[in-house]
Design a protein around this motif. Sequence first.
Motif, PDB file in Angstrom:
ATOM      1  N   GLN A 121       1.580  -4.039   8.734  1.00  0.00           N
ATOM      2  CA  GLN A 121       2.017  -3.026   9.684  1.00  0.00           C
ATOM      3  C   GLN A 121       3.026  -3.554  10.702  1.00  0.00           C
ATOM      4  OE1 GLN A 121      -1.801  -3.597   9.775  1.00  0.00           O
ATOM      5  NE2 GLN A 121      -1.465  -2.776   7.727  1.00  0.00           N
ATOM      6  N   ASN A 122       2.961  -4.833  11.018  1.00  0.00           N
ATOM      7  CA  ASN A 122       3.762  -5.394  12.105  1.00  0.00           C
ATOM      8  C   ASN A 122       4.977  -6.163  11.601  1.00  0.00           C
ATOM      9  OD1 ASN A 122       2.259  -4.679  14.617  1.00  0.00           O
ATOM     10  ND2 ASN A 122       0.605  -5.722  13.532  1.00  0.00           N
ATOM     11  N   SER A 123       5.819  -6.573  12.532  1.00  0.00           N
ATOM     12  CA  SER A 123       7.022  -7.319  12.188  1.00  0.00           C
ATOM     13  C   SER A 123       6.738  -8.803  11.980  1.00  0.00           C
ATOM     14  CB  SER A 123       8.080  -7.138  13.283  1.00  0.00           C
ATOM     15  OG  SER A 123       7.547  -7.498  14.536  1.00  0.00           O
ATOM     16  N   HIS A 124       5.505  -9.213  12.228  1.00  0.00           N
ATOM     17  CA  HIS A 124       5.066 -10.571  11.902  1.00  0.00           C
ATOM     18  C   HIS A 124       3.771 -10.458  11.110  1.00  0.00           C
ATOM     19  CE1 HIS A 124       4.780 -14.974  12.439  1.00  0.00           C
ATOM     20  NE2 HIS A 124       3.489 -14.744  12.407  1.00  0.00           N
ATOM     21  N   MET A 125       3.716 -11.060   9.947  1.00  0.00           N
ATOM     22  CA  MET A 125       2.546 -10.913   9.082  1.00  0.00           C
ATOM     23  C   MET A 125       1.319 -11.576   9.696  1.00  0.00           C
ATOM     24  SD  MET A 125       3.852 -11.297   5.155  1.00  0.00           S
ATOM     25  CE  MET A 125       2.312 -10.603   4.536  1.00  0.00           C
ATOM     26  N   GLY A 126       0.199 -10.896   9.599  1.00  0.00           N
ATOM     27  CA  GLY A 126      -1.049 -11.456  10.063  1.00  0.00           C
ATOM     28  C   GLY A 126      -1.520 -12.583   9.165  1.00  0.00           C
ATOM     29  N   MET A 127      -2.467 -13.376   9.687  1.00  0.00           N
ATOM     30  CA  MET A 127      -2.936 -14.549   8.954  1.00  0.00           C
ATOM     31  C   MET A 127      -3.494 -14.191   7.586  1.00  0.00           C
ATOM     32  SD  MET A 127      -5.688 -16.489   7.872  1.00  0.00           S
ATOM     33  CE  MET A 127      -7.112 -15.943   8.809  1.00  0.00           C
ATOM     34  N   ALA A 128      -4.334 -13.174   7.515  1.00  0.00           N
ATOM     35  CA  ALA A 128      -4.954 -12.806   6.239  1.00  0.00           C
ATOM     36  C   ALA A 128      -3.898 -12.398   5.213  1.00  0.00           C
ATOM     37  CB  ALA A 128      -5.973 -11.688   6.444  1.00  0.00           C
ATOM     38  N   ASN A 129      -2.953 -11.575   5.636  1.00  0.00           N
ATOM     39  CA  ASN A 129      -1.917 -11.134   4.702  1.00  0.00           C
ATOM     40  C   ASN A 129      -1.021 -12.284   4.259  1.00  0.00           C
ATOM     41  OD1 ASN A 129      -2.679  -8.481   4.461  1.00  0.00           O
ATOM     42  ND2 ASN A 129      -1.166  -7.680   5.894  1.00  0.00           N
ATOM     43  N   GLN A 130      -0.681 -13.187   5.179  1.00  0.00           N
ATOM     44  CA  GLN A 130       0.123 -14.348   4.782  1.00  0.00           C
ATOM     45  C   GLN A 130      -0.610 -15.172   3.736  1.00  0.00           C
ATOM     46  OE1 GLN A 130       2.473 -16.817   7.425  1.00  0.00           O
ATOM     47  NE2 GLN A 130       2.116 -15.401   9.111  1.00  0.00           N
ATOM     48  N   GLY A 160       7.446   1.445   5.029  1.00  0.00           N
ATOM     49  CA  GLY A 160       7.101   2.074   6.294  1.00  0.00           C
ATOM     50  C   GLY A 160       5.596   2.003   6.505  1.00  0.00           C
ATOM     51  N   ASN A 161       5.138   2.457   7.667  1.00  0.00           N
ATOM     52  CA  ASN A 161       3.724   2.394   8.035  1.00  0.00           C
ATOM     53  C   ASN A 161       3.110   3.793   7.917  1.00  0.00           C
ATOM     54  OD1 ASN A 161       1.318   1.361   8.932  1.00  0.00           O
ATOM     55  ND2 ASN A 161       1.924   1.186  11.076  1.00  0.00           N
ATOM     56  N   PRO A 162       2.177   4.008   6.995  1.00  0.00           N
ATOM     57  CA  PRO A 162       1.633   5.357   6.773  1.00  0.00           C
ATOM     58  C   PRO A 162       0.961   5.941   8.012  1.00  0.00           C
ATOM     59  CG  PRO A 162       1.071   3.926   4.938  1.00  0.00           C
ATOM     60  CD  PRO A 162       1.649   3.045   6.015  1.00  0.00           C
TER      61      PRO A 162
END
Length: 365
Positions: A121-130, A160-162
């Motif tokens: 969702q954000n412009s910086h990937m969270g730890m889990a997603n990375q 985009g973000n649903p």
Amino acid sequence: MVIVLSGGGTAGHINPALALAEELKRRDHQVLFAGTPQGVEARLVGQTDIPFTAFEASGFNRRHPASLAKGVAKIARSTAKAKKWFAEVKPDVVVGFGGYVCIPVARAAEQLGIPVVLHEQNSHMGMANQFLSKKAAAVALTYGECAGQAKGAGRVTVTGNPVRRSVAEASRAEGRRMLGIPEDDLMLLVFGGSLGARSINDAVVSLKQQLLGRPNLSVVHIAGPREYDRVAEALALTEDEKRHWQLLAYQDRMGETLAAADVIVSRAGATSLAEISALAIPALLVPYPYATEDHQTKNARSYVEAGCADWLADDQLAGAEFAAKLNRLLDDGQLRAQMTEAARRQPTVNAARNLADVVEESAKA
């Protein structure tokens, strides 16, 4: 298809998942949700008809090595539990939206050969997603600039973000009727997230006389439950002033409230920005300065660079620039029209459909 969604920790992870669920169910897919038993996801998903299965997961504090061992043990147990669950429900694809619970759920899917799709969702990937992107079949992004962080993913795309249909399809007329605001009034909406934002509240309160002195301006100010009493005391609105300045602790019907607005002042969290973008409302964004990796500032800058909004750093709210930027938005109808047009060019309005397409394609690959 049977599709498992997973996410936890904040509403910012859950709201886009629920928006995707609406689109997937519209396409006649069966949707299940995997989250933690005590997280916000248990409450939010519990308000829908989506079956919810709980898995333990937690982060760790680098200053306390024991917490790492406990976190790893929880993930291992939950991975094994998820594999047994998958043997029963037989998902075609798993979609992760961030939060620690996604790790055991996605790892179980990987071990069983079930494709994993991630949404950031954000412009910086969270730890889990990375961490999970290394083996993901696809990674869907809100902001293209973090594509380089999705290393190893089979496919990276900007969707985009649903946004949930109750927000995306809200109408200005319905919102104005709900709030009792005349159609020819200019409406300023101020909010700082689910709990409120003291710095934004204080900045707007300091402009009380200036704002109330504007003819045909209605202010809807959602102060947050923790801030409401303090802000109400500071504003000390008379009965006549309350006709032009509605102070609320919270608002359950944000779709209609957003749709009624002409100008918005808010934080730059992923959900708030997606909802503002979906309804194409001109905004002055004030990013929360302590967000992880300062991602709200990055979110805001990306949206501003697209021409959809203006922004101001939190530590500048007490100065003259806040009033100048807000007055410019309120006074300049052409600027607001340009921001609205730019927002309509963003992928947000079609984000749920875009992401659902990626999920279906990954399941069939």
